[in-house]
Design a protein around this motif. Sequence first.
Motif, PDB file in Angstrom:
ATOM      1  N   VAL A  48      19.693  -3.115  27.229  1.00 28.67           N
ATOM      2  CA  VAL A  48      18.618  -3.956  26.706  1.00 28.67           C
ATOM      3  C   VAL A  48      17.272  -3.241  26.851  1.00 28.67           C
ATOM      4  O   VAL A  48      16.424  -3.320  25.965  1.00 28.67           O
ATOM      5  CB  VAL A  48      18.608  -5.322  27.426  1.00 28.67           C
ATOM      6  CG1 VAL A  48      17.296  -6.043  27.237  1.00 28.67           C
ATOM      7  CG2 VAL A  48      19.754  -6.172  26.925  1.00 28.67           C
ATOM      8  N   CYS A  53      14.768  -4.522  23.641  1.00 31.79           N
ATOM      9  CA  CYS A  53      14.837  -5.975  23.442  1.00 31.79           C
ATOM     10  C   CYS A  53      13.625  -6.668  24.053  1.00 31.79           C
ATOM     11  O   CYS A  53      13.132  -7.659  23.515  1.00 31.79           O
ATOM     12  CB  CYS A  53      16.121  -6.536  24.045  1.00 31.79           C
ATOM     13  SG  CYS A  53      17.623  -5.849  23.331  1.00 31.79           S
ATOM     14  N   HIS A  57      11.216  -9.880  22.778  1.00 29.82           N
ATOM     15  CA  HIS A  57      11.677 -11.130  23.390  1.00 29.82           C
ATOM     16  C   HIS A  57      11.005 -11.482  24.715  1.00 29.82           C
ATOM     17  O   HIS A  57      11.391 -12.464  25.336  1.00 29.82           O
ATOM     18  CB  HIS A  57      13.200 -11.076  23.579  1.00 29.82           C
ATOM     19  CG  HIS A  57      13.941 -11.080  22.291  1.00 29.82           C
ATOM     20  ND1 HIS A  57      14.313 -12.244  21.651  1.00 29.82           N
ATOM     21  CD2 HIS A  57      14.373 -10.059  21.509  1.00 29.82           C
ATOM     22  CE1 HIS A  57      14.956 -11.929  20.534  1.00 29.82           C
ATOM     23  NE2 HIS A  57      14.999 -10.617  20.422  1.00 29.82           N
ATOM     24  N   TYR A 146      22.018 -10.767  26.121  1.00 28.38           N
ATOM     25  CA  TYR A 146      20.654 -10.353  25.776  1.00 28.38           C
ATOM     26  C   TYR A 146      20.354 -10.407  24.278  1.00 28.38           C
ATOM     27  O   TYR A 146      19.306 -10.905  23.871  1.00 28.38           O
ATOM     28  CB  TYR A 146      20.386  -8.940  26.282  1.00 28.38           C
ATOM     29  CG  TYR A 146      20.387  -8.860  27.778  1.00 28.38           C
ATOM     30  CD1 TYR A 146      21.474  -8.359  28.455  1.00 28.38           C
ATOM     31  CD2 TYR A 146      19.307  -9.313  28.503  1.00 28.38           C
ATOM     32  CE1 TYR A 146      21.503  -8.301  29.831  1.00 28.38           C
ATOM     33  CE2 TYR A 146      19.323  -9.256  29.879  1.00 28.38           C
ATOM     34  CZ  TYR A 146      20.400  -8.760  30.542  1.00 28.38           C
ATOM     35  OH  TYR A 146      20.414  -8.709  31.894  1.00 28.38           O
ATOM     36  N   LEU A 147      21.241  -9.856  23.467  1.00 28.68           N
ATOM     37  CA  LEU A 147      20.935  -9.777  22.036  1.00 28.68           C
ATOM     38  C   LEU A 147      21.538 -10.965  21.301  1.00 28.68           C
ATOM     39  O   LEU A 147      22.721 -11.115  21.196  1.00 28.68           O
ATOM     40  CB  LEU A 147      21.460  -8.467  21.455  1.00 28.68           C
ATOM     41  CG  LEU A 147      20.851  -7.207  22.052  1.00 28.68           C
ATOM     42  CD1 LEU A 147      21.492  -5.984  21.472  1.00 28.68           C
ATOM     43  CD2 LEU A 147      19.348  -7.188  21.858  1.00 28.68           C
TER      44      LEU A 147
END
Length: 184
Positions: A48, A53, A57, A146-147
């Motif tokens: 991540v 990410c 985010h 996470y994604l």
Amino acid sequence: MDRMRLGVTLLLAGAVVASLSVQSCSSGKTEAAPVAAVDPVVRGRYLVTIMSCNDCHTPGSFYGAPDTTRRLSGSEIGWVGPWGVVHARNLTPDTATGIGKWTKEQIVHALRSGNTPDGSQLAPIMPWMNYASILDENDAMAIASYLKNLDRQPPGQKPVGATVGFPPPPAWDVPPPPKQASAK
């Protein structure tokens, strides 16, 4: 005679050394050191991080001051484009505001196909298609928490908060409308 003795002695010494060298290389098996298993959560955090990410985010990242106490809890910045307004969603396991209700398999499916558990497509700003072909099953499972998908605001609604605008694609990039069968 001394030269002959010296030559024979050196020849014998060389033969002994060569014999010992061959014997030491061929006897005794060497085993590779065991590789420690990597904790999937640690691997997921690493992935991540290198896949950036956090940049979208984590609140405050676009202002240069990411709020690490709210890591991956969603962004206050929205992307405006032909798809409407998209905000990077909360990726934490919170069941009310995050992705806590998604299974790991659903997350991996979204990462690989661009489709969420409810069947909707991830927004174009989410680079899932870049990750789909390079992540193996173990890596995809490691970053499954996470994604995810992006929260969306449909086209035509007034954006709330700060936004980043993207123009519609040029006409040559727009796919042609589907051909309709003529009624007879």
